[in-house]
Design a protein around this motif. Structure first.
Motif, short mmCIF file in Angstrom:
data_model
loop_
_atom_site.label_atom_id
_atom_site.label_comp_id
_atom_site.label_asym_id
_atom_site.label_seq_id
_atom_site.Cartn_x
_atom_site.Cartn_y
_atom_site.Cartn_z
N TRP A 1 0.83 -1.21 0.00
CA TRP A 1 0.00 0.00 0.00
C TRP A 1 0.86 1.25 0.00
CZ3 TRP A 1 -1.24 3.87 3.71
CH2 TRP A 1 -2.42 4.60 3.45
N LEU A 2 1.90 1.27 0.84
CA LEU A 2 2.81 2.42 0.88
C LEU A 2 3.57 2.57 -0.44
CD1 LEU A 2 4.26 2.12 4.50
CD2 LEU A 2 2.70 3.88 3.64
N TRP A 3 3.99 1.45 -1.01
CA TRP A 3 4.69 1.47 -2.30
C TRP A 3 3.79 2.08 -3.37
CZ3 TRP A 3 5.95 -3.48 -5.61
CH2 TRP A 3 6.80 -3.12 -6.66
N LEU A 4 2.53 1.70 -3.38
CA LEU A 4 1.58 2.22 -4.36
C LEU A 4 1.48 3.74 -4.26
CD1 LEU A 4 -0.71 1.71 -6.46
CD2 LEU A 4 -2.27 1.44 -4.51
N HIS A 5 1.38 4.26 -3.05
CA HIS A 5 1.20 5.70 -2.87
C HIS A 5 2.50 6.48 -3.05
CE1 HIS A 5 -3.02 6.00 -1.74
NE2 HIS A 5 -2.88 4.87 -1.07
N LEU A 6 3.58 6.00 -2.50
CA LEU A 6 4.84 6.72 -2.63
C LEU A 6 5.32 6.75 -4.07
CD1 LEU A 6 6.72 5.46 0.56
CD2 LEU A 6 5.56 7.65 0.20
N LEU A 7 5.07 5.68 -4.82
CA LEU A 7 5.42 5.66 -6.23
C LEU A 7 4.59 6.69 -7.00
CD1 LEU A 7 7.10 4.40 -8.47
CD2 LEU A 7 5.36 2.60 -8.70
N GLY A 8 3.35 6.88 -6.61
CA GLY A 8 2.51 7.89 -7.24
C GLY A 8 3.04 9.29 -7.01
N ILE A 9 3.47 9.59 -5.78
CA ILE A 9 4.04 10.90 -5.48
C ILE A 9 5.29 11.13 -6.32
CG2 ILE A 9 5.15 12.28 -3.67
CD1 ILE A 9 3.28 10.93 -1.66
N TRP A 10 6.12 10.09 -6.42
CA TRP A 10 7.36 10.21 -7.20
C TRP A 10 7.07 10.41 -8.68
CZ3 TRP A 10 9.42 7.15 -11.13
CH2 TRP A 10 10.74 7.47 -11.49
#
Length: 462
Positions: free
Chosen positions: A358-367
């Motif tokens: 879940w964190l990977w999904l969101h942090l990748l979106g920010i990046w």
């Protein structure tokens, strides 16, 4: 009469899809956010509108829509993996019946987010989706804003379009969603083409933003105040005249504070002193329990695993007894309390693997949105482009959501996954268009200019 009006509107929405199947995608977003079947009293509530529009959206794209330009991104793969992982933990859930109830809507939110980028192949479709998303939330926000101005609201007391205090209509969730949508409203007022930005559009947008800012006041949800603070910080990064923005924001705060109801300011004071508030103390106790639970169940306990919690904690309050002030400590025993945080919701229900995904999904979106900002920012006039603006707005909306998610369990809420779907679509669109511009055949004069110059003879110069 209300049922007939709602049914008529939805029917027209779905009928329009017979000519343009993509409209069924927009119809599902509207139905998924507003939930008109819960607004009506009898007839409409018995019709599975969500399922009908869900099947129409997928079927229309699969059978009738063009697939040209559709592509599959890494983040869609992450969503698919999270969907499969949630299915696995549902089968092994500690509370199977409760888990299946939650799974019945979570899988649709995840699957639709995975599918949405495949349908958003053009700028027009991206903008139409943002517009319907904004207007769907606007139906709730305008209603709540008017009622806040009329009654002042109250925690758990502000009656929105439905009587339920759950889903998007729950006080803390709608407060977070209200602030999350503001960057997208601002983007439409600058780059919209369906409704071209004029005085009427800007006036409506200003009123809608005002209504969105009133929702945290009407619901008296502390989550909304934190989201507003984050919105201000993010806008400070992107606005052109920062000192003017700071000055206007400060004036706005000074004007608003005296107008706020006492019940709102008293509740906001508990942000700094959680010991004096039972709701805030419960959060801390639940979070501590969840960490211990994850140590024993590293793969999670499935949806609604919070039902297993039980704990005792103390609250502190100041009371006036006989003219003197006394600090009183009360012992509270509680059980089966919700996680009150999306991060702990993921940890308790899906364990460490689910939280990491879940964190990977969101942090990748920010990046990815930051990379698009950088890509268009270095081009001439790039910061004025609709791509730079949309990437900025989607990044801001996602960060605001992640701040609000720290204090309310909204890890699977559809309004958040629509933002993720839009991010995936924008990322795929920019990559495809840039590749097409590089691969496109060039005019003969351009090819001539790129030819290697003929070497001149050193003696003749010819």
């Amino acid at each position: 009469m209300l049922d007939l009006a709602l049914l008529g509107f939805v029917a027209l929405f779905l009928l329009a899809g017979l000519k343009r199947p993509f409209i069924w995608v927009l119809a599902y977003i509207y139905i998924d956010i507003v939930i008109p079947q819960k607004i009506g009293w009898s007839l409409i509530s018995s019709i599975p509108l969500s399922l009908i529009s869900f099947v129409a959206a997928f079927g229309g794209w699969l059978l009738l829509d063009s697939k040209k330009g559709s592509s599959f991104t890494l983040r869609q793969g992450i969503i698919g993996f999270l969907l499969l992982y949630c299915a696995m933990t549902t089968l092994t859930a500690a509370y199977p019946e409760a888990a299946m109830t939650k799974w019945s809507w979570v899988w649709k939110a995840l699957l639709f987010a995975l599918f949405l980028p495949l349908a958003l192949r053009t700028r027009l479709r991206l903008e139409a989706t943002v517009l319907i998303y904004v207007l769907s939330l606007a139906a709730i926000l305008i209603d709540g804003g008017i009622k806040t101005l009329g009654s002042g609201g109250g925690y758990g007391e502000l009656a929105l379009l439905v009587k339920e205090n759950s889903g998007i209509y729950e006080s803390s969730i709608i407060s977070c969603a209200a602030i999350t949508v503001i960057p997208l409203i601002l983007w439409l007022t600058k780059h919209g083409t369906i409704f071209k930005p004029d005085k009427r559009v800007r006036l409506f947008a200003a009123g809608l933003i005002f209504a969105a800012l009133l929702i945290p006041v009407g619901t008296q949800a502390r989550t909304g105040l934190l989201c507003i603070a984050m919105l201000g910080a993010l806008l400070l990064r992107s606005v052109r005249h920062r000192f003017l923005f700071i000055g206007l924001a400060a004036i706005g705060v000074l004007v608003a504070i005296p107008l706020l109801p006492d019940s709102y300011t008293s509740r906001m004071d508990t942000i700094a002193d959680h010991d004096s508030d039972e709701s805030a103390s419960t959060r801390i106790a639940v979070w501590n329990w969840t960490i211990d639970y994850a140590k024993q169940h590293p793969l999670g306990g499935g949806f609604d695993s919070y039902l297993a919690n039980s704990f005792t904690y103390q609250t502190r309050s100041v009371r006036d007894v006989g003219g003197t002030t006394e600090v009183v400590y009360d012992t509270v025993t509680d059980k089966g309390r919700a996680f009150h945080s999306s991060y702990f919701e993921m940890l308790g229900e899906q364990g460490w693997p689910g939280l990491i995904i879940w964190l990977w999904l969101h942090l990748l979106g920010i990046w990815q949105m930051e990379k698009l900002r950088w890509l268009f920012g270095k081009r001439e006039g790039g910061k004025e482009s609709w791509q730079w603006g949309l990437a900025t707005s989607l990044q801001q909306s996602q960060i605001i959501y992640l701040v609000g998610a720290a204090f309310v369990g909204i890890a699977y809420q559809p309004f958040a996954y629509t933002i993720i779907g839009l991010q995936c679509a924008l990322w795929a669109y920019v990559k495809r268009v840039d590749k097409e511009s590089v691969d496109a055949p060039q005019p003969s004069y351009a090819r001539h200019l790129k030819q290697k110059p003929v070497a001149r003879h050193p003696s003749t110069g010819s």
